[in-house]
Design an enzyme around this catalytic site. Structure first.
Site, mmCIF file in Angstrom:
data_model
loop_
_atom_site.group_PDB
_atom_site.id
_atom_site.type_symbol
_atom_site.label_atom_id
_atom_site.label_comp_id
_atom_site.label_asym_id
_atom_site.label_seq_id
_atom_site.Cartn_x
_atom_site.Cartn_y
_atom_site.Cartn_z
ATOM 1 N N GLY A 1 3.323 4.494 -5.892
ATOM 2 C CA GLY A 1 4.615 5.172 -5.815
ATOM 3 C C GLY A 1 5.210 5.422 -7.186
ATOM 4 O O GLY A 1 5.733 6.505 -7.458
ATOM 5 N N TYR B 1 -3.435 -3.554 9.299
ATOM 6 C CA TYR B 1 -3.116 -2.600 8.247
ATOM 7 C C TYR B 1 -3.832 -1.272 8.490
ATOM 8 O O TYR B 1 -3.222 -0.194 8.394
ATOM 9 C CB TYR B 1 -3.523 -3.189 6.898
ATOM 10 C CG TYR B 1 -3.420 -2.225 5.735
ATOM 11 C CD1 TYR B 1 -2.206 -1.990 5.103
ATOM 12 C CD2 TYR B 1 -4.555 -1.557 5.265
ATOM 13 C CE1 TYR B 1 -2.112 -1.108 4.033
ATOM 14 C CE2 TYR B 1 -4.471 -0.680 4.193
ATOM 15 C CZ TYR B 1 -3.248 -0.457 3.590
ATOM 16 O OH TYR B 1 -3.167 0.419 2.532
#
Length: 250
Positions: free
Chosen positions: A19, A150
């Site tokens: 990010g 996940y």
């Protein structure tokens, strides 16, 4: 001139790792970038690194009140949003016999619920030409021991990209998924804890699986995100774009 001059972008989970790499590239290309993260100190450090065009807003994407507060700030300060990168996510190693309800709820709350409601609440600010980029993973395409929960969340993200691309096409909003392979970030190295030997074993295991023989870099994911955010990908929607050194392809 940058490729994203005068654009308003949001990158969730941008305190570190992928990010932060995406936010850094967007800032360099001229965008004003809102960044989010749960940890105040790391978010502040990221904003200082990115400079004046970064706007930090602390929050947890699994908390709808935090998401509402985020978009209120974007609306009040900028009035619109051109690019959404839904990157915030995480997961833990757990084999089937060891998965707890708390593990399951936490991972789905961040990785799926967080993306659903971040995208939903961004819609009033997005206009024709807008781009939504969802961070999935090669785990959605491969069977990886001890990462089933996940991986399931990342497969859900890939499915959301298809459905939303179909829903939003008439509004001229594009939706695509980016699926990184093993990228060298604090998060992935943290799976091995703080032990240097364990971290070396982890990175060695990744590099032996990747056809290109190395782990990826955050700037390589950011380059792909830039393509999907800008006008050069204007005819691309509903797709899954891999940046994985061939891991899920060969």
């Amino acid at each position: 001139m940058g490729q994203l001059d005068n654009k308003i972008a949001l990158v969730t989970g941008a305190s570190t790792g992928i990010g932060l790499g995406i936010a850094e590239r967007f800032v360099k290309e001229g965008a004003t970038v809102y960044i989010t993260g749960r940890r105040e100190n790391e978010l502040k450090a990221a904003a200082e690194q990115l400079g004046d065009r970064a706007v930090p807003v602390r929050g947890d994407v699994s908390d709808l009140a935090d998401i509402d507060r985020l978009f209120t700030e974007i609306r009040d300060r900028s009035g619109r949003l051109d690019i959404l990168v839904a990157n915030a996510g995480g997961g833990e190693l757990a084999r089937l016999g060891d998965i707890t309800e708390e593990d399951y709820d936490r991972t789905f709350a961040i990785n799926v619920k967080g993306i659903v409601f971040t995208a939903q609440k961004a819609l009033p600010l997005l206009d024709r030409g807008g781009s939504i980029i969802l961070l999935s993973s090669t785990n959605a395409s491969k069977g990886v021991p001890a990462m089933s929960v996940y991986s399931a969340t990342k497969a859900a993200i890939r499915s959301l990209a298809r459905s939303w691309a179909a829903e939003l096409a008439e509004r001229g909003i594009r939706v695509n998924a980016v699926s990184p392979g093993p990228i060298e970030t604090p998060g992935i190295l943290g799976l091995a804890g703080d032990n240097p030997a364990a971290r070396r074993r982890l990175t060695d295991s990744f590099t032996t699986q990747v056809p290109l023989g190395r782990m990826g870099r955050t700037d390589e994911v950011a380059a792909l995100a830039l393509f999907l955010a800008g006008d050069e990908s204007s005819f691309s929607t509903g797709g899954e774009f891999f940046v994985d050194g061939g891991l899920a392809q060969i």
